[in-house]
Design a protein around this motif. Structure first.
Motif, mmCIF file in Angstrom:
data_model
loop_
_atom_site.group_PDB
_atom_site.id
_atom_site.type_symbol
_atom_site.label_atom_id
_atom_site.label_comp_id
_atom_site.label_asym_id
_atom_site.label_seq_id
_atom_site.Cartn_x
_atom_site.Cartn_y
_atom_site.Cartn_z
ATOM 1 N N ARG A 151 -7.100 1.604 3.846
ATOM 2 C CA ARG A 151 -6.142 0.523 4.041
ATOM 3 C C ARG A 151 -6.565 -0.739 3.278
ATOM 4 N NH1 ARG A 151 -2.341 1.675 7.702
ATOM 5 N NH2 ARG A 151 -2.747 3.342 9.212
ATOM 6 N N THR A 152 -7.863 -0.921 3.151
ATOM 7 C CA THR A 152 -8.354 -2.106 2.446
ATOM 8 C C THR A 152 -9.453 -1.703 1.482
ATOM 9 O OG1 THR A 152 -9.987 -2.595 4.151
ATOM 10 C CG2 THR A 152 -7.811 -3.602 4.405
ATOM 11 N N ASN A 153 -9.677 -2.585 0.542
ATOM 12 C CA ASN A 153 -10.776 -2.344 -0.394
ATOM 13 C C ASN A 153 -12.119 -2.421 0.307
ATOM 14 O OD1 ASN A 153 -12.034 -1.850 -2.791
ATOM 15 N ND2 ASN A 153 -11.853 -3.946 -3.553
ATOM 16 N N ARG A 154 -12.194 -3.218 1.346
ATOM 17 C CA ARG A 154 -13.426 -3.345 2.113
ATOM 18 C C ARG A 154 -13.763 -2.043 2.834
ATOM 19 N NH1 ARG A 154 -14.597 -7.932 6.798
ATOM 20 N NH2 ARG A 154 -16.764 -7.302 7.232
ATOM 21 N N ALA A 155 -12.738 -1.339 3.313
ATOM 22 C CA ALA A 155 -12.968 -0.054 3.974
ATOM 23 C C ALA A 155 -13.515 0.968 2.987
ATOM 24 C CB ALA A 155 -11.680 0.441 4.605
ATOM 25 N N LEU A 156 -12.998 0.946 1.767
ATOM 26 C CA LEU A 156 -13.530 1.859 0.738
ATOM 27 C C LEU A 156 -14.988 1.538 0.426
ATOM 28 C CD1 LEU A 156 -13.259 4.040 -1.404
ATOM 29 C CD2 LEU A 156 -12.208 2.340 -2.922
ATOM 30 N N ALA A 189 3.375 1.280 7.786
ATOM 31 C CA ALA A 189 2.948 -0.085 7.501
ATOM 32 C C ALA A 189 3.460 -0.514 6.128
ATOM 33 C CB ALA A 189 1.434 -0.182 7.560
ATOM 34 N N ASP A 190 3.586 -1.851 6.009
ATOM 35 C CA ASP A 190 4.076 -2.386 4.747
ATOM 36 C C ASP A 190 2.965 -2.725 3.770
ATOM 37 O OD1 ASP A 190 6.626 -2.189 5.757
ATOM 38 O OD2 ASP A 190 6.628 -4.249 6.559
ATOM 39 N N ASN A 191 1.706 -2.784 4.243
ATOM 40 C CA ASN A 191 0.594 -3.141 3.372
ATOM 41 C C ASN A 191 0.288 -1.998 2.406
ATOM 42 O OD1 ASN A 191 0.316 -5.571 4.751
ATOM 43 N ND2 ASN A 191 -1.088 -4.656 6.256
ATOM 44 N N PRO A 192 -0.073 -2.327 1.167
ATOM 45 C CA PRO A 192 -0.425 -1.273 0.214
ATOM 46 C C PRO A 192 -1.744 -0.611 0.586
ATOM 47 C CG PRO A 192 -0.840 -3.425 -0.737
ATOM 48 C CD PRO A 192 -0.158 -3.678 0.590
ATOM 49 N N LEU A 193 -1.887 0.638 0.207
ATOM 50 C CA LEU A 193 -3.094 1.413 0.474
ATOM 51 C C LEU A 193 -3.879 1.635 -0.820
ATOM 52 C CD1 LEU A 193 -1.592 4.123 2.865
ATOM 53 C CD2 LEU A 193 -2.755 2.000 3.496
ATOM 54 N N HIS A 194 -5.129 1.953 -0.642
ATOM 55 C CA HIS A 194 -6.002 2.227 -1.785
ATOM 56 C C HIS A 194 -6.287 3.734 -1.833
ATOM 57 C CE1 HIS A 194 -6.976 -2.030 -2.612
ATOM 58 N NE2 HIS A 194 -6.852 -2.164 -1.289
ATOM 59 N N HIS A 195 -5.812 4.350 -2.907
ATOM 60 C CA HIS A 195 -6.113 5.773 -3.127
ATOM 61 C C HIS A 195 -7.426 5.876 -3.915
ATOM 62 C CE1 HIS A 195 -5.928 9.581 -5.463
ATOM 63 N NE2 HIS A 195 -5.508 10.056 -4.287
#
Length: 221
Positions: A151-156, A189-195
């Protein structure tokens, strides 16, 4: 030979009968020459010596035949033993290969559960995996690829750091990272995801951190 004496009073006629000499053969007188006698003796000695040599050669030939037959029998026995040795060696190599294969499979039996357990521990709540597959490696160590969404770059980043901090996983590399809309992956959700796509490899932990527990046979009630 009949001799007739036509003269009167000849001693060949007695009482009006003819005298007949007995018929006979007269052999010529051969003088006793030393060369002839020597030649005859030499011929007799040569004939005897030739007969002795023939008999001796026949005996040696028979002995050689016996030796040859014994050598052929020994050669056949040695060939049979060598063939048996080659068969036993082939069986031994086959068994050794199977044992090595079984040991390799046994070593990998607990490796994938350990890797998946480490990946699950490092995966944060804001990320999830969509694919985990093994990829070719230059060495005998296992290398795998992780594909998922965050969901976030921080999670990656947290997921990446968690993989590198594992004692069983190392050489973590980021292959791709791009944005994807939540609608494209079925998220409301409307937030973009990080693949993201990550690659990592198997790592052997230090021996001092491993805890070896001896196996205990199961006790039947």
């Amino acid at each position: 030979m009949i001799e007739v004496d036509l003269l009167k009073g000849s001693p060949g006629i007695r009482g009006g009968r003819l005298r007949q000499d007995p018929v006979g053969l007269r052999l010529p007188n051969i003088p006793a020459d030393g060369w002839v006698v020597g030649s005859c003796l030499a011929m007799l000695v040569s004939a005897g010596l030739a007969g002795y040599l023939v008999l001796s050669v026949r005996g040696q030939t028979a002995d050689l035949d016996l030796v040859l037959q014994a050598a052929l029998a020994d050669s056949a026995t040695a060939a049979a033993r060598r063939h048996s040795g080659l068969v036993l060696q082939a069986h031994r190599d086959s068994i050794a290969s199977r044992v090595a294969r079984i040991q390799e499979m046994d070593a990998l039996r607990y490796l994938w559960p350990r890797i998946m357990d480490e990946v699950a521990n490092a995966l944060p709540e804001e990320a999830w995996l969509t694919r985990l597959a093994q990829v070719p490696s230059d060495n005998r160590r296992i290398r795998f690829r992780l594909e998922g969404m965050a969901r976030t770059n921080r999670a990656l980043t947290r997921f990446w750091n968690g993989l590198e901090s594992s004692l069983f996983i190392g050489d973590v590399r980021l292959i791709t990272s791009d944005h994807a809309s939540a609608a494209s992956v079925g998220d409301g959700a409307d937030n973009p995801l990080h693949h993201f796509v990550l690659e990592a490899g198997q790592e052997d932990p230090p021996p001092e951190v491993l805890e070896l527990v001896p196996l205990q046979p199961a006790r039947l009630p």
